[in-house]
Design an enzyme around this catalytic site. Structure first.
Site, PDB file in Angstrom:
ATOM      1  N   ARG A 232     -41.620  39.879  -5.162  1.00 42.30           N
ATOM      2  CA  ARG A 232     -41.946  41.360  -4.766  1.00 42.30           C
ATOM      3  C   ARG A 232     -43.517  41.595  -4.300  1.00 42.30           C
ATOM      4  O   ARG A 232     -43.753  42.369  -3.677  1.00 42.30           O
ATOM      5  CB  ARG A 232     -41.775  42.229  -5.941  1.00 42.30           C
ATOM      6  N   GLY A 254     -50.568  14.851  -8.867  1.00 49.62           N
ATOM      7  CA  GLY A 254     -49.607  14.829 -10.102  1.00 49.62           C
ATOM      8  C   GLY A 254     -50.116  15.916 -11.127  1.00 49.62           C
ATOM      9  O   GLY A 254     -48.947  16.164 -12.114  1.00 49.62           O
ATOM     10  N   HIS A 256     -52.173  18.787 -10.297  1.00 47.43           N
ATOM     11  CA  HIS A 256     -52.220  20.079  -9.569  1.00 47.43           C
ATOM     12  C   HIS A 256     -51.121  20.719  -9.260  1.00 47.43           C
ATOM     13  O   HIS A 256     -50.817  22.135  -9.159  1.00 47.43           O
ATOM     14  CB  HIS A 256     -53.450  20.246  -8.498  1.00 47.43           C
ATOM     15  N   ASP A 279     -60.506  17.065  -4.147  1.00 46.29           N
ATOM     16  CA  ASP A 279     -61.535  18.034  -4.846  1.00 46.29           C
ATOM     17  C   ASP A 279     -62.146  17.304  -6.149  1.00 46.29           C
ATOM     18  O   ASP A 279     -62.109  17.729  -7.131  1.00 46.29           O
ATOM     19  CB  ASP A 279     -60.524  19.199  -5.506  1.00 46.29           C
ATOM     20  N   GLY A 315     -61.303  20.358 -11.109  1.00 44.20           N
ATOM     21  CA  GLY A 315     -61.175  19.437 -10.018  1.00 44.20           C
ATOM     22  C   GLY A 315     -60.431  18.172 -10.293  1.00 44.20           C
ATOM     23  O   GLY A 315     -59.307  18.493 -11.239  1.00 44.20           O
TER      24      GLY A 315
END
Length: 393
Positions: A232, A254, A256, A279, A315
């Site tokens: 919604r 695996g 993030h 990152d 990170g």
């Protein structure tokens, strides 16, 4: 003098032929493929040419392009030190990343300007492809591993200060467009040829659409540091996924992202709009321990980086060779799609597709050799071996 990454140089006009491997090309996989390298560039290989390197049982893929990396090898770009930055660059090169942006982390504006000046020298000498500013113009509620007290609204004058400090080497800036000055800053970045990326944001679906219309073209590590997708209240994720003008960054470590979310992103955006990033912070290529990330301390355990205070993910310790292997062996992506997300797509994003990102004659001789299990065995950058193959033909 700035230290350089050690390489195995070729003679000025030496020609080498890599043969026998499965080669991932723009139009598919060539079985028993052949590639020629002449100086710093790729050239057409003649069928009768003897192989310099017999790579039977291996894969050859384009050199990886990472548009979002903060550190590695125990070093950080935020240190503003050329020697430490070269340590980061060398670490990622040895894992197949032949082109990368240096990503900063939130800090004092003057400190960031100083870092940009130092990093710009590495861009000018060809070791970096540019600078990515991540913070300080991000949302406090979505700051992740950024120091909350150093955050600020994206005043266009402050944004311009950092762009100017980079002396023409700023390539991307991540900001939260819903903040005061956000849309004007997106327009300013677009006018100066700097990629405006939406990230670390609390933007609504509508505000994200406004940012895209203003010139934003990237989603910084999609799904992370932004509101979850709702049926919604869709928030920024739906707007970024559905708009063909947006390139989406994904961290495939695996931690993030769940594999199902990765699949959703590829199905929604298509393989041409996905870019794998690391990152990475200083622990990439290293072991567990405590590392700096800008002014913050990060505790790395079992390869997962979290803030020492608060426990937020900080990170990653990822390298792009691992991201590729996971994409194919765990996530089930076709290797062509995974390679595209690591090379051609980010090269196009940076406006460098005529030089890098695919194995085509006339482009830079940037390539990665993988064994049958997709483990890295060799890396070449601009015709020189960073990690040489075990033996010649």
């Amino acid at each position: 003098m700035t230290p350089k990454t050690p390489m195995t140089p070729m003679a000025p006009h030496e020609r080498m032929v890599l043969a026998g491997a499965r080669v991932v090309l723009p139009d598919g996989v060539a079985q028993n493929g052949r590639l020629a390298v002449e100086g710093r560039t790729l050239a057409a290989a003649e069928p009768a040419e003897p192989a310099t390197y017999d790579l039977t049982g291996h894969w050859i893929v384009p050199g990886f392009v990472d548009v979002h990396v903060h550190g590695g090898g125990g070093g950080s770009f935020s240190a503003g030190d050329a020697g430490e930055s070269m340590k980061v660059i060398d670490t990622h090169r040895r894992h197949g990343t032949t082109t990368l942006l240096a990503s900063t982390v939130t800090g004092d504006l003057d400190d960031l300007a100083h870092q940009a000046g130092a990093l710009s020298e590495l861009v000018e000498q060809g070791d970096l492809a540019g600078i990515h500013f991540e913070g300080p113009f991000i949302a406090r509620n979505r700051c992740g591993a950024h120091e909350p007290e150093l955050l600020r609204d994206p005043d266009p004058a402050d944004v311009r200060k950092l762009v100017d400090a980079a002396r023409g080497t700023a390539r991307m800036m991540t900001l939260a467009p819903e903040l005061r000055g956000g849309l004007d800053s997106v327009r300013l970045l677009a006018e100066h040829g700097v990629i405006a990326a939406v990230g670390h944001t609390d933007a609504t679906y509508e505000a994200t659409q406004e940012a895209i219309d203003a010139g934003a073209t990237v989603a910084t590590h999609l799904f992370n540091a932004m509101p979850a997708l709702g049926h919604r209240v869709p928030g920024p994720i739906a707007a970024l996924l559905r708009d063909e003008r947006i390139t989406i960054e994904l961290i495939n470590d695996g931690t993030h992202l769940h594999p199902g979310v990765l699949e959703l992103a590829f199905d929604s955006a298509g393989p041409g709009r996905v870019v794998f990033i690391t990152d990475a912070m200083g622990a990439a290529g290293m072991g567990d321990g405590v590392y700096p990330l800008g002014p913050m301390k990060v505790d790395v355990r079992d390869g997962v980086a979290r803030l020492a205070e608060g426990g937020s993910i900080a990170g990653s310790t990822l390298t792009l060779d691992r991201a590729l292997r996971r994409a194919v062996t765990v996530d089930g992506l076709p290797i062509e799609h995974a390679v595209r997300a690591l090379s051609a797509n980010p090269a196009r994003l940076l406006g460098m597709a005529d030089q890098i990102g695919s194995l085509e004659a006339g482009k830079d001789a940037d390539l990665v050799v993988l064994d049958e299990d997709l483990a890295l065995t060799a890396v070449m950058r601009k015709g020189s071996w960073v990690v040489p193959p075990p033996s010649r033909a």
